[in-house]
Scaffold this motif. Structure first.
Motif, PDB file in Angstrom:
ATOM      1  N   GLY A 175      -2.657  14.940   6.267  1.00 14.04           N
ATOM      2  CA  GLY A 175      -3.041  14.783   4.869  1.00 14.04           C
ATOM      3  C   GLY A 175      -1.916  14.765   3.873  1.00 14.04           C
ATOM      4  N   MET A 176      -0.673  14.678   4.344  1.00 11.26           N
ATOM      5  CA  MET A 176       0.459  14.603   3.432  1.00 11.26           C
ATOM      6  C   MET A 176       0.780  13.150   3.079  1.00 11.26           C
ATOM      7  N   VAL A 177       1.478  12.977   1.981  1.00  7.03           N
ATOM      8  CA  VAL A 177       2.049  11.678   1.630  1.00  7.03           C
ATOM      9  C   VAL A 177       3.514  11.722   2.071  1.00  7.03           C
ATOM     10  N   PRO A 178       3.893  11.005   3.146  1.00  3.75           N
ATOM     11  CA  PRO A 178       5.275  11.093   3.630  1.00  3.75           C
ATOM     12  C   PRO A 178       6.262  10.511   2.622  1.00  3.75           C
ATOM     13  N   ILE A 179       7.259  11.290   2.277  1.00  2.00           N
ATOM     14  CA  ILE A 179       8.348  10.824   1.415  1.00  2.00           C
ATOM     15  C   ILE A 179       9.585  10.738   2.297  1.00  2.00           C
TER      16      ILE A 179
END
Length: 283
Positions: A175-179
């Motif tokens: 559920g993370m937004v990969p940066i």
């Protein structure tokens, strides 16, 4: 990577554990302290209503299923036995992290990928101690990971592209937004912006310019931000700014660390998760 081991069950470590389990991963929660492990059920009960408040798909049944996927242990060999990925969230001291990874590198399966959640330290300063620097990188979470869901992925020159992308994919799966960070940077993107901001607020307090509440009020009214710097300190918890600043070269930041220790940590005011910090959340 289905099997996750998280080293450290403090404020952020416990959030990573719960978020990964909520997203369907099988998670081993490791801590050297049996007392810390005994407090985990209370931590899950604290997090459940926050998920219900902030996530539209959260249900009591899903949250109970997440807890069922978490297995605590104080045995490091046991914790690592079946790990696909290890995320380390131990205190923010280079020597502690290096020693931790030295032990992990000796015990973990050959396939295991290693990630540190360090807020300020560089992967290249830790990776050699793991014994497999090509599989070592950083995965950094913001506090309140279920809602402020960035996952900053940062390797070092020796990190393999395969390990880097595997961790970025894992971040997305929970559920993370990969940066994707393209080169090593102390503080990644988030803390490179946040730490100077929080430091400026700390110096205003140490100098006696204004109270925490008035500093926060000024920032929130003038910018429209949802939280001021001392509210952010409370979310982060008092131990992190204390550890980061107690040996600072800046005398004002050392003074801030001492203030945090004597007036907050020593009084049990450890931050929002403990009910009290710069603000009283119990009442």
């Amino acid at each position: 990577m289905q099997n996750l081991t998280v080293l450290g069950t403090g404020v952020l470590g416990s959030q990573i554990i719960f978020q990964a389990a909520y997203s369907g991963k099988d998670v081993v929660a490791y801590d050297v302290s049996e007392e810390a492990l005994e407090k985990l059920p209370a931590r899950w009960e604290y997090l459940k209503p926050l998920y219900l408040r902030d996530l539209p798909d959260a249900t009591p049944e899903k949250l109970d299923a997440a807890v069922a996927r978490i297995r605590p242990t104080a045995d490091l060999a046991d914790a690592l036995a079946d790990a696909d990925l290890v995320i380390e969230a131990v205190p923010e001291r280079l020597d502690i992290k290096q020693q931790t990874w030295e032990r992990v590198g000796e015990l973990a399966p050959e396939r295991t990928i290693f990630a540190t959640n360090s807020s300020t330290l560089l992967p290249s300063d830790i990776a050699p101690f793991s014994g497999r620097p090509e599989k070592f990188l950083a995965l950094h979470f913001a506090n309140e990971v279920w809602a402020k869901n960035t996952g900053e992925v940062m390797g070092h020159e020796g990190t393999s592209p395969e390990a880097f992308e595997a961790v970025a994919q894992f971040a997305e799966e929970i559920g993370m937004v990969p940066i994707r960070i393209h080169r090593e940077q102390p503080g990644y993107v988030l803390n490179s912006l946040l730490v100077p901001f929080l430091g400026a607020a700390a110096k205003l307090l140490v100098r006696g310019v204004a109270s925490p509440a008035d500093i926060d009020r000024t920032w929130k009214i003038a910018t429209g931000a949802p939280a001021g710097p001392f509210e952010i300190y409370d979310i982060v918890g008092m131990m992190t700014p204390y550890q980061l600043n107690k040996d600072s070269a800046d005398p004002e930041m050392r003074a801030f660390a001492e203030l945090v220790k004597t007036e907050y940590i020593d009084q049990g005011k450890l931050g929002k998760g403990a009910g009290r910090g710069f603000y009283d959340y119990e009442s």
